[in-house]
Design a protein around this motif. Structure first.
Motif, PDB file in Angstrom:
ATOM      1  N   ARG A  94       0.834  -1.207   0.000  1.00 17.86           N
ATOM      2  CA  ARG A  94       0.000   0.000   0.000  1.00 17.86           C
ATOM      3  C   ARG A  94       0.870   1.259   0.000  1.00 17.86           C
ATOM      4  O   ARG A  94       0.592   2.219  -0.721  1.00 17.86           O
ATOM      5  N   GLU A  98       1.141   4.299  -2.797  1.00 16.65           N
ATOM      6  CA  GLU A  98       0.984   5.712  -2.444  1.00 16.65           C
ATOM      7  C   GLU A  98       2.170   6.534  -2.943  1.00 16.65           C
ATOM      8  O   GLU A  98       1.997   7.631  -3.472  1.00 16.65           O
ATOM      9  N   ARG A 131      -6.929   6.903 -10.140  1.00 17.08           N
ATOM     10  CA  ARG A 131      -6.801   5.812  -9.168  1.00 17.08           C
ATOM     11  C   ARG A 131      -5.335   5.517  -8.844  1.00 17.08           C
ATOM     12  O   ARG A 131      -4.995   5.217  -7.695  1.00 17.08           O
ATOM     13  N   GLU A 136      -4.773   3.774  -5.293  1.00 23.29           N
ATOM     14  CA  GLU A 136      -5.840   2.775  -5.264  1.00 23.29           C
ATOM     15  C   GLU A 136      -5.686   1.700  -6.334  1.00 23.29           C
ATOM     16  O   GLU A 136      -6.465   0.758  -6.365  1.00 23.29           O
ATOM     17  N   HIS A 137      -4.740   1.874  -7.233  1.00 20.36           N
ATOM     18  CA  HIS A 137      -4.598   0.949  -8.361  1.00 20.36           C
ATOM     19  C   HIS A 137      -3.136   0.594  -8.558  1.00 20.36           C
ATOM     20  O   HIS A 137      -2.274   1.465  -8.567  1.00 20.36           O
TER      21      HIS A 137
END
Length: 161
Positions: A94, A98, A131, A136-137
């Motif tokens: 994650r 980011e 995204r 998020e992607h």
């Protein structure tokens, strides 16, 4: 002393240093000092394991009573022997998304492009770019290449500072 050296070894969380068949499953010790047991039921073996080998730090070789040998890769072993590893690896993933998103947004802003303009230049959908920028992607390599082309930069600029 050895524990400190092991903990600082790059990739120590991926290297297995000891394996053993026990009544509960396969005991695994990693180079970073983590130890855990893979329950035999999680392996779905065709027959009982009779011998275990560690031909290299990244794979366990199980000799079965009947049938072909089974290989267990380090990542399966780590995820099944260490319940906290999955959480840590997902958190790192994650964070990586980011960072990539912030880097893409910064490069796009420096190029003076809106998301729609970059989408047009890179033959991608604007929502895909949004995204990615939001973390998020997880883009495929082909998408990264398209973005780099649209930004007029080498793909390494998207992946590294």
């Amino acid at each position: 002393m050895a524990t400190t050296a092991q903990a600082t070894l790059a990739g120590a969380d991926r290297m297995m240093v000891h394996v053993q068949i026990t009544g509960e499953g396969i005991l695994v010790r990693f180079a970073d000092g983590a130890t855990g047991t893979i329950p035999l039921r999680d392996l779905k073996l065709k027959s009982k394991p009779v011998k275990i080998e560690l031909p290299d730090p990244y794979v366990i070789l199980l000799k079965l009573a009947d049938g072909p040998d089974e290989e267990i890769p380090w990542d399966f072993a780590r995820h099944n022997a260490d319940p906290h590893y999955r959480e840590r690896s997902e958190k790192a993933a994650r964070q990586g998304l980011e960072v990539l998103g912030r880097r893409l947004q910064k490069l796009r802003a420096r190029a003076g492009l809106s998301q729609a303009e970059l989408a047009n230049r890179s033959s991608l959908d604007r929502v895909t770019i949004a995204r990615i920028e939001l973390g998020e992607h997880s883009p495929r390599y082909a998408t990264l290449l398209s973005l780099a082309k649209g930004l007029g930069v080498d793909v390494r600029r998207l992946l590294m500072d």
